[in-house]
Write an enzyme that holds these catalytic residues in place. Structure first.
Site, short mmCIF file in Angstrom:
data_model
loop_
_atom_site.label_atom_id
_atom_site.label_comp_id
_atom_site.label_asym_id
_atom_site.label_seq_id
_atom_site.Cartn_x
_atom_site.Cartn_y
_atom_site.Cartn_z
N LYS A 53 -20.36 29.51 -7.52
CA LYS A 53 -21.05 28.41 -6.85
C LYS A 53 -22.43 28.19 -7.47
O LYS A 53 -22.86 27.05 -7.69
CB LYS A 53 -21.17 28.70 -5.35
N GLN A 97 -21.86 32.69 2.72
CA GLN A 97 -20.56 33.12 2.21
C GLN A 97 -19.86 34.02 3.23
O GLN A 97 -20.42 35.02 3.67
CB GLN A 97 -20.77 33.88 0.87
N ASP A 120 -21.21 23.61 4.22
CA ASP A 120 -19.80 23.96 4.36
C ASP A 120 -19.08 23.11 5.42
O ASP A 120 -17.86 23.09 5.48
CB ASP A 120 -19.67 25.44 4.78
#
Ligand code: NAP
Length: 281
Positions: A53, A97, A120
């Site tokens: 990422k 994460q 997200d």
């Protein structure tokens, strides 16, 4: 044989689009779009995802702020960090994460993220906006990527029978809502569904997010269907989808491979969400 949807190619064009928008943002605002990436613990898969990422951010002129916390991090420390990043003007998106270490209340951490910085799209406010059909929320990355993949075929979603296998909060439910918002007729299957084959055989669009290697076989696919395989099953050193690609590709009209299908789209859409968030502030 069906057409293989090239997720890497579609993801590359999304990233090009994101980069152009990030450059535009920089020229208007005099700073880069910023994404904070938080990892806690030493899960090796998470370390790889985070690295990828951060690399993708660099390629798209997005500044990443990396927070690598130990596995014994306490809840309060994580929560304080989120609140600080919510106030930080250089940070447009916050990504935590998952999974977090077992002793951490994941939901409590995610719910503290400012919904406008929720890269997200897991925050209840954003999930709620999707449910209500409001277009100004952030949509979870994988489902958003799936819609791009379907659109890349040139086929219309409107009026199609769509079947989703799986009802998780990160894939199954949001992709079902997105397909519904795009005027498909949607059926959601799960572990208690009876006669699943009968249902999947009626699908013009079949999205499979089960987490079981080769769960969907050729005889479950309608001829000419668009088949999107979300599965990422690591098994004896290999990576396998939820669809038996070799069998299903002869029946499907379009099909995504694993790897190289949905996977690359997830990171691309994270970057897209971050840039969109920066412009919406
Ligand atoms: P999950 O939370 O484990 O959900 C799996 C879903 O499959 C559940 O809704 C479950 O039903 C359903 N299911 C299980 N067995 C079934 C059966 N025999 N028949 C019908 N439905 C069944 O998984 P997830 O997080 O959605 O992920 C699914 C897969 O996608 C995994 O392989 C994951 O690694 C992959 N994934 C890939 C990406 C990507 O970027 N490519 C992103 C996210 C996830 P119940 O609700 O009834 O238990």
């Amino acid at each position: 044989m069906g057409i293989v949807i090239d997720g890497k190619k579609v993801a590359a064009s999304v990233k090009e689009r994101v980069r152009a928008r990030a450059v535009e943002f920089e020229s208007i605002r005099g700073r880069k779009v910023g994404l904070a990436v938080i990892k806690a613990g030493d899960d090796p898969a998470s370390a790889i995802y985070v690295r990828n990422k951060i690399k993708a951010c660099e390629a798209c002129r997005i500044e990443s702020f990396s927070f690598d916390l130990p596995s014994d991090v306490v809840q309060a420390e994580l929560e304080t960090l989120i609140l600080k990043l919510n106030r930080d003007n250089k940070v447009d998106g916050i990504l935590v994460q998952l999974p977090l270490p077992k002793h951490i209340n994941e939901r409590a951490v995610l719910s503290l993220i400012d919904p406008k910085k929720d890269a997200d799209g897991f925050h209840a406010v954003n999930a709620g906006k999707l449910f209500l059909g409001e277009s100004d929320g952030t949509v979870a990355c994988t489902p958003r990527g799936i819609i791009e993949l379907i659109e890349s075929t040139g086929e219309k979603i409107c009026g199609k029978n769509a079947v989703v296998i799986g009802r998780s909060n990160i894939v199954g439910k949001p992709i079902a809502m997105l397909l519904l918002n795009n005027n498909a007729t949607v059926t959601v299957c799960h572990s208690k569904t009876v006669n699943i084959k009968e249902i999947t055989r009626s699908a013009d669009i079949l999205v499979v997010a089960v987490g079981k290697k080769h769960f969907v076989t050729a005889d479950m696919v309608k001829r000419g269907a668009i088949v999107i395989d979300v599965g990422m099953n690591r098994y004896e050193g290999g990576l396998y989808g939820d669809v038996d690609f070799d069998g299903a590709k002869d029946v499907a009209g379009y099909i995504t491979p694993v790897p190289g299908g949905v996977g690359p789209m997830t990171i691309a859409m994270l970057l897209q969400n971050t840039v969109d968030g920066a412009f919406h502030e």
